[in-house]
Enzyme design. Structure first.
Site, PDB file in Angstrom:
ATOM      1  N   ASP A 228      -8.671  -6.835 -12.202  1.00 44.48           N
ATOM      2  CA  ASP A 228      -7.350  -6.912 -11.588  1.00 44.48           C
ATOM      3  C   ASP A 228      -6.432  -7.590 -12.610  1.00 44.48           C
ATOM      4  O   ASP A 228      -6.893  -8.137 -13.626  1.00 44.48           O
ATOM      5  CB  ASP A 228      -7.408  -7.693 -10.269  1.00 44.48           C
ATOM      6  CG  ASP A 228      -6.195  -7.370  -9.373  1.00 44.48           C
ATOM      7  OD1 ASP A 228      -5.163  -6.893  -9.907  1.00 44.48           O
ATOM      8  OD2 ASP A 228      -6.268  -7.600  -8.152  1.00 44.48           O
TER       9      ASP A 228
HETATM   10  C1  NOJ Z   1      -2.640  -7.162  -8.426  1.00 47.32           C
HETATM   11  C2  NOJ Z   1      -3.168  -6.464  -7.216  1.00 47.32           C
HETATM   12  O1  NOJ Z   1      -4.199  -7.230  -6.640  1.00 47.32           O
HETATM   13  C3  NOJ Z   1      -3.671  -5.062  -7.501  1.00 47.32           C
HETATM   14  O2  NOJ Z   1      -3.991  -4.439  -6.280  1.00 47.32           O
HETATM   15  C4  NOJ Z   1      -2.643  -4.283  -8.249  1.00 47.32           C
HETATM   16  O3  NOJ Z   1      -3.069  -2.961  -8.491  1.00 47.32           O
HETATM   17  C5  NOJ Z   1      -2.335  -5.009  -9.558  1.00 47.32           C
HETATM   18  N1  NOJ Z   1      -1.829  -6.340  -9.254  1.00 47.32           N
HETATM   19  C6  NOJ Z   1      -1.317  -4.294 -10.410  1.00 47.32           C
HETATM   20  O4  NOJ Z   1      -0.069  -4.368  -9.819  1.00 47.32           O
END
Ligand code: NOJ
Length: 713
Positions: A228
């Site tokens: 993530d």
């Molecule tokens: C953090 C989030 O938890 C995730 O779901 C997302 O795809 C990424 N940021 C990118 O924005």
């Protein structure tokens, strides 16, 4: 090796060490469109790779897309085909904008009702989650875009999400939290995103057992495991655990796009000392942000670790081969992809179909559907807008949106008086908070008058009150009450109006203290850009509200993880002491009556069930529509295991089927029961099917059984 494999292996061999290191570390998109970006290698004709959010629609800064209903609404349709079509539609929109990877579906199991991201997920049940997730993956990938099921695994809360450790048993992981991911992998997902949190003390980006042993070896996942954003916690541990791609690999302030924002942000997960600049006050999301220091773990640092013998050089080759392998599989590598045309109108109709079929009629004392010529008082703080979703990475700018008021006005043949009644419920934009922008003053608050709303309700034939919650990624809901003075508004309207219908827009369960005082309640989740149109179709009976609850609705204190050590955790550890007793599994075990059980939903039609049979692993039942209008029924099959001395949930969803039945017609519904539906996970023996007599319950909800059949195993 296949020809694709040969081509990829040839490239891996031709790449220099520096080029390989660049391919496993996400960067900032020079075009400023993608959420994540992997630079290409021009010398070898390897194109760039663009990754984009997210589960509600394609999120590109400054551009619009279809803002679909939230995934929980799709979960409520109990219709994987709709998730598949939505996936395909989002993929088309992504590809039309030159994006290659969609950061969706979100499929964490809904463990606590407060979680700020429940709207991005499907259900509290693994069977329903898995069916929807697999279909979504299939849809996304059928249109040439890599799907990224997320967040692997046990990302059940936003409070302290980048620090908290889910202390969870192997049995609960296997029976509840992993099956959705397994289904998505079996559907062929090309990528998986690891969660920010830890599981049993180890960060998911470094969790060798779950990432390498379970996901890659046991489930034979040959795609890309990405972190993530700012969720790569280390170099050596992450690389050796099986992480293939660090995202995004650049400082948080550069995420604003080329040129970057420049300001530092203070996150709850880090020390806030990320190198000069004034810290921005992040308000509610501070505690849910990752450590801004988490970048560049896989750049030069990975090269050094390989030189030091801490990470095998073959691991880097494997990372690169996995990334190139997916690029080859989806035609990115060969530049075979043409930008498709997007049929915006078709996507709009699909969104309406999901929103209406996902609308759950919780209660109806005959107030619905409305007659065409009823004089309506439409009341609610946000009726002049469309409820798009919660805050966070899933925020989508709609191509065009129908506000609640516009949709109802357009459909009504009688008069429609619109009153907001109480101040607007703000839905914080995650990105505005990150940029340090305060929510702007709302125009027109002076027009808001509680008494005018109540007077309008008294004067109309029927009052429709539209209420909402407010949620965002990186923060949980403090409680399940509707924010502001909305409960007071509903109560006052219900006391004054002849008939009161309430439409709830929420990310998950909310408390409904006035539910005995109103005539009908619709749970509409976050309907997205088709808000008003979808609500009008349901209100006036053009569509049967076909949804069933994918989560139990109950007072907050009655859900399972109520002790602080369970949720939000103590000393950054959330103990999943409830084991497999999450959602309806808990309410059944506790013999507690929820306000509305899992699977519940009324219809404008009425259905009678015949006697079910089970043969060769297929349950069959005749369902007759005994009403004078067409309707949609969701037939559910639950398995009740025999007594064996091992504690098991009383019943578990084994399968379901949604059918449209014309007035007076009957349909035979078939539900396949897989062998896994009978299995439990034994920590020593693995998946185990005990011998004995199992009862298959066929019915309208987890608490409304219409027919029972015994089967032996
Ligand atoms: C953090 C989030 O938890 C995730 O779901 C997302 O795809 C990424 N940021 C990118 O924005």
């Amino acid at each position: 090796m296949t020809r694709d494999g040969d081509a990829v292996a040839g490239l891996v061999e031709s790449l220099t060490r520096a080029e390989k290191l660049d391919l496993v570390r996400g960067a900032v998109d020079p075009e400023g469109t993608a959420t994540g970006y992997v630079p290409g290698v021009e010398r070898l004709g390897i194109p760039e790779l663009r990754l984009v959010d997210g589960p509600l629609g394609v999120r590109i800064p400054g551009e619009s897309a279809t803002a679909f209903p939230a995934p929980i609404a799709a979960g409520a349709t109990f219709d994987p085909e709709l998730a598949r079509r939505k996936g395909a539609a989002m993929a088309r929109e992504a590809r039309a904008k030159n994006q290659d990877v969609l950061l969706a579906p979100g499929l964490n199991l809904i463990r606590v009702p407060n979680c700020g991201r429940n709207f991005e997920y499907y259900a509290e049940d693994p069977e329903l989650t898995g069916a929807m997730a697999a279909a979504a993956v299939d849809g996304i990938q059928s249109d040439g875009v890599v799907a990224t099921p997320k967040h692997f695994v046990a990302n059940s809360q936003e409070t302290g999400r980048a620090r908290v450790s889910a202390e969870v048993s192997e049995r609960a992981l296997r029976e509840l939290y992993l099956p959705g991911f397994r289904a998505a992998v079996e559907a062929g997902a090309g990528a998986v995103m690891t969660a920010y949190n830890r599981v049993n003390g180890t960060y998911m980006s470094e969790h060798r057992r779950l990432v390498t042993e379970v996901l890659k070896e046991e489930w034979e996942f040959d795609g890309v495991v990405m972190s993530d954003w700012y969720g790569t916690e280390s170099t050596v541990d992450a690389a050796t655990a099986g992480l293939d791609l660090e995202m995004p690999g650049i400082p948080q302030q550069e995420m604003a796009g080329p040129g970057g924002g420049g300001d530092d942000v203070e996150s709850g997960g880090g020390d806030g000392e990320s190198g000069g600049g004034d810290a921005v006050d992040l308000g509610p999301i501070a505690d849910g942000l990752p450590d801004p220091e988490n970048y560049d773990r896989f750049g030069a640092a990975l090269g050094d670790a390989i030189d030091a013998g801490e990470v095998p050089a073959e691991r880097l080759d494997d990372m690169v081969a996995r990334i190139l392998g997916q690029m080859k599989r989806f035609g990115v590598l060969d530049g075979e992809r043409e930008a498709p045309t997007v049929d915006a109108e078709a996507h709009d109709s699909l969104a309406t179909e999901i929103a209406t079929r996902g609308t759950v009629l919780l209660e109806n004392d005959g107030g619905l559907p409305l007659s065409d010529d009823a004089d309506v008082a439409l009341i609610g703080p946000n009726v002049d807008e469309a409820t798009l979703g919660g805050g966070g990475s899933s925020e989508t700018t709609p191509r065009e949106a129908t506000s609640t008021a516009a949709g109802v006005r357009d459909r009504a043949a009688g008069s429609v008086t619109v009153e907001r009644g109480v101040p607007r419920i703000e839905s914080p934009s995650f990105f505005e908070l990150l940029a340090g922008e305060e929510g702007g003053e709302e125009a027109g608050e002076e027009d808001v008058d509680f008494d005018d709303a109540v007077d309008a309700a008294a004067a109309a034939d029927v009052a429709v009150v539209v209420v909402r919650d407010s949620t965002t990624e990186a923060a949980d809901r403090e409680d399940l009450r509707l924010p502001g003075e909305q409960d007071e508004l509903v109560e006052a309207v219900a006391a004054a109006a002849e008939q009161t219908i309430v439409a709830v827009r929420s990310s998950g369960p909310v408390e409904l203290p006035w539910r005995e005082e109103v005539d009908a309640i619709l749970e509409t989740w976050y309907p997205g850009q088709v808000d008003g149109e979808a609500l009008a179709r349901v209100l006036y009976g053009d569509a049967d509200p076909g949804g069933r609850l994918p989560v139990t609705v109950a007072p907050e204190g009655e859900y399972p993880a109520t002790e602080p050590r369970q949720y939000p955790g103590v000393d950054d550890r959330a103990h999943y002491d409830e084991g497999v007793f999450v959602g309806y599994r808990h309410f059944d075990a506790a013999d507690a009556a929820p306000t509305y059980p899992f699977g519940h939903g009324e219809s404008y039609a009425a259905f009678e069930y015949g006697d079910a049979t089970v043969e060769d692993g297929v349950a069959r039942v005749d369902v007759e529509n005994v009403a004078d209008r067409a309707g949609r029924e969701v037939v559910q099959a639950y398995v009740r295991p025999p007594e064996t001395g091992v504690e098991r949930p009383e019943r578990e969803l084994a399968g379901f089927a949604a059918v449209e039945v014309e007035a007076g017609d009957s349909k035979t519904v078939e539900i396949e029961l897989s062998e896994m539906a009978f299995a439990r996970y034994d920590e020593d023996a693995g998946w185990t099917v005990d011998e004995g007599t199992y009862e298959i319950e066929i019915g309208r909800s987890s608490r409304d059984v219409r027919s029972r059949v015994d089967v032996r195993r």
